[in-house]
Design an enzyme around this catalytic site. Structure first.
Site, PDB file in Angstrom:
ATOM      1  N   HIS A 178      -5.418  -4.132  -2.238  1.00 27.81           N
ATOM      2  CA  HIS A 178      -5.200  -3.069  -3.233  1.00 27.81           C
ATOM      3  C   HIS A 178      -5.089  -3.627  -4.656  1.00 27.81           C
ATOM      4  O   HIS A 178      -4.914  -2.865  -5.603  1.00 27.81           O
ATOM      5  CB  HIS A 178      -3.916  -2.279  -2.928  1.00 27.81           C
ATOM      6  CG  HIS A 178      -4.076  -1.269  -1.836  1.00 27.81           C
ATOM      7  ND1 HIS A 178      -4.715  -0.065  -2.020  1.00 27.81           N
ATOM      8  CD2 HIS A 178      -3.686  -1.291  -0.538  1.00 27.81           C
ATOM      9  CE1 HIS A 178      -4.705   0.622  -0.896  1.00 27.81           C
ATOM     10  NE2 HIS A 178      -4.081  -0.100   0.025  1.00 27.81           N
TER      11      HIS A 178
ATOM     12  N   LYS B 193     -12.463  -1.221  -0.992  1.00 27.49           N
ATOM     13  CA  LYS B 193     -11.586  -0.438  -1.867  1.00 27.49           C
ATOM     14  C   LYS B 193     -12.184  -0.457  -3.284  1.00 27.49           C
ATOM     15  O   LYS B 193     -13.242   0.105  -3.484  1.00 27.49           O
ATOM     16  CB  LYS B 193     -10.149  -0.971  -1.785  1.00 27.49           C
ATOM     17  CG  LYS B 193      -9.519  -0.627  -0.434  1.00 27.49           C
ATOM     18  CD  LYS B 193      -8.065  -0.986  -0.323  1.00 27.49           C
ATOM     19  CE  LYS B 193      -7.478  -0.408   0.961  1.00 27.49           C
ATOM     20  NZ  LYS B 193      -6.948  -1.406   1.879  1.00 27.49           N
TER      21      LYS B 193
ATOM     22  N   SER C 107       0.790  -1.229   0.000  1.00 29.80           N
ATOM     23  CA  SER C 107       0.000   0.000   0.000  1.00 29.80           C
ATOM     24  C   SER C 107       0.825   1.283   0.000  1.00 29.80           C
ATOM     25  O   SER C 107       0.379   2.295  -0.523  1.00 29.80           O
ATOM     26  CB  SER C 107      -0.961  -0.001   1.188  1.00 29.80           C
ATOM     27  OG  SER C 107      -0.255  -0.185   2.384  1.00 29.80           O
TER      28      SER C 107
HETATM   29  C1  LIG Z   1      -6.900  -1.662   3.320  1.00 29.80           C
HETATM   30  C2  LIG Z   1      -6.260  -2.938   3.631  1.00 29.80           C
HETATM   31  C3  LIG Z   1      -6.787  -3.788   4.617  1.00 29.80           C
HETATM   32  C4  LIG Z   1      -7.931  -3.373   5.493  1.00 29.80           C
HETATM   33  O1  LIG Z   1      -9.159  -3.610   4.874  1.00 29.80           O
HETATM   34  P1  LIG Z   1     -10.496  -3.319   5.708  1.00 29.80           P
HETATM   35  O2  LIG Z   1     -11.546  -4.096   4.986  1.00 29.80           O
HETATM   36  O3  LIG Z   1     -10.713  -1.859   5.664  1.00 29.80           O
HETATM   37  O4  LIG Z   1     -10.256  -3.826   7.088  1.00 29.80           O
HETATM   38  C5  LIG Z   1      -6.190  -5.012   4.810  1.00 29.80           C
HETATM   39  N1  LIG Z   1      -5.115  -5.397   4.090  1.00 29.80           N
HETATM   40  C6  LIG Z   1      -4.564  -4.600   3.153  1.00 29.80           C
HETATM   41  C7  LIG Z   1      -3.377  -5.074   2.382  1.00 29.80           C
HETATM   42  C8  LIG Z   1      -5.118  -3.351   2.900  1.00 29.80           C
HETATM   43  O5  LIG Z   1      -4.565  -2.559   1.989  1.00 29.80           O
END
Ligand SMILES: *Cc1c(COP(=O)(O)O)cnc(C)c1O
Length: 425
Positions: free
Chosen positions: A230, A279, A202
């Site tokens: 992502h 996302k 990320s």
């Molecule tokens: C954003 C993210 C999460 C968290 O996801 P949520 O559904 O908001 O808990 C977990 N792992 C990675 C790699 C992320 O980028």
């Protein structure tokens, strides 16, 4: 012994000191408030309470689905049909037909046998490790993995004493092999080895070498878990994720020329996925584990968040289902995102800025100094461009950056406006 008042004052005093330190060192996070749906352009509330419009280049709304009419409508219909909350955990009376439907859709989308949803990917990850691992197992993790993986690894040996942990240097396959060999030679390590990596990282926006990692997992009989939060909706020709990018999708082709993928059985290229619905798969929120039925069944039977925490709200499950259906029906959204990313990267480079190269939608512009990153982000917002600056301690000292995130919802004009704002700083 401390009196109750002494205890409470010790928390109050140290918290005040922490908050003061954060303010004085410029690390204090001010939450920006939106007053519109998430989209390429958002309405924000300024410090003076007045609203203004800004171009949003810092959301994870990669495919522009967060505000898609079908996604919104699916949530509204579900609210009418099923009410607001599930009022139960899944195994008592909290499993609704939309949960089953969403889980079948996720499995179809991911090319896995099965899937199970949670209120977030964070929760899914905290369910997976302590449930799958037993004493004598070892979890081997990339040092730049997401915080939810780090915390789930910390938690697992607390719940199951005797689970071992190791960390390898970021994307360093030699170091990963060293850790696997150490595990093989360790007498305490009598069970399963698990290798876990983000698909797309990320902060760097780079991707994991899944074929290389798979080959090592095969050599050392380890299972591979990929958190592709992502990567879903972004990577690969049809947006399945980083495994599709590498040609590791059952029946799929790859975005790269990858001879190694020919030697990999796609059905077991990645053993288990974790991912988020919050996302690119912009239905709202939620997370999932996807993979073979055996592991999913174990999560249903034994996962502590499954047994003791409420289900994903049905409205959200229906919106997420609609978002994934749209993605599968309209792969051109993924292509649009790729075109936007290529255009943005080229324009940002033309402007003389240092942007980390990768095939993902995360474009970190390296500005080195934390205070500079924060000041630039503030000046951009004054110009109506919303981009967040990340500095120490989120990234190492000297590597502060503006993290620009591109969406299929952006137009060429939006990207041009971003670049001219960057040029004017
Ligand atoms: C954003 C993210 C999460 C968290 O996801 P949520 O559904 O908001 O808990 C977990 N792992 C990675 C790699 C992320 O980028």
């Amino acid at each position: 012994m401390n009196t109750p008042s002494a205890l409470s004052s010790s928390f109050d005093a140290r918290t005040d000191a922490t908050l003061r330190m954060l303010r004085e060192s410029g690390q204090y996070k001010h939450l920006q408030v939106l007053d519109s749906p998430m989209d390429a352009v958002v309405r924000m509330r300024g410090a003076d309470g007045r609203h203004f419009e800004a171009l949003c280049f810092c959301s994870n709304n990669y495919l522009g689905l967060a505000n898609h009419p079908e996604v919104v409508e699916a949530g509204i219909e579900a609210l009418r049909a099923y009410g607001a909350g599930t009022a139960s955990v899944r195994f008592i009376c909290g499993t609704f037909e939309p949960h089953e439907r969403l889980e079948a859709t996720i499995a179809r989308y991911m090319g896995t046998e099965s899937s199970y949803t949670f209120v977030s990917c964070w929760t899914a990850t905290e369910a997976l490790f302590p449930t799958f691992c037993e004493p004598g197992d070892v979890i081997i993790s990339d040092e730049l993995n997401h915080a939810c993986i780090i915390d789930a690894m910390r938690l697992t040996p607390v719940i199951k004493k005797g689970v071992l942990k190791a960390v390898y240097r970021h994307s360093d396959l030699d170091d990963l092999e060293r850790r696997l060999r150490e595990a093989q030679d360790n007498e305490e390590c009598t069970g399963q080895a698990w290798v876990v990596t983000d698909g797309v990282f990320s902060m760097e926006g780079d991707i994991a070498d899944l074929p290389g990692i798979r080959a090592l997992c095969d050599k050392y009989d380890a299972k591979l878990i990929v958190d592709d939060s992502h990567g879903h909706g972004v990577m690969g020709r049809t947006g399945r994720g980083t495994h599709e990018h590498w040609g590791m999708l059952p029946g799929g082709d790859s975005s790269v020329d990858n001879a190694q993928a020919d030697d990999i059985d796609p059905l077991r290229a990645v053993d288990y996925f974790t991912g988020t619905l919050g996302k690119a798969l912009g239905g709202g929120a939620g997370g999932f584990v996807a993979g073979p039925k055996r592991g999913i069944e174990l999560l249903v039977q034994r996962g502590r968040p499954t047994l003791f925490s409420n289900a994903l709200p049905v409205t959200v499950a229906c919106s997420a289902n609609a978002a994934i259906e749209i993605l599968m029906r309209e792969p051109q959204r993924v292509q649009r995102l790729k075109d936007n990313v290529a255009y943005a990267r080229a324009r940002i480079r033309e402007a003389g800025l240092e942007v980390l190269e990768s095939p993902t939608a995360i474009c970190p512009i390296i500005v080195h100094d934390t205070a500079r990153a924060i000041a630039m982000s503030k000046r951009l917002l004054e110009k109506g461009v919303f981009v967040i600056g990340f500095g120490y301690p989120v990234v190492p000292e000297g590597h502060a950056r503006l993290r620009v995130q591109i969406s299929a919802a952006h137009t060429t004009e939006h990207i041009d406006a971003l670049v001219s704002a960057l040029r004017s700083l």
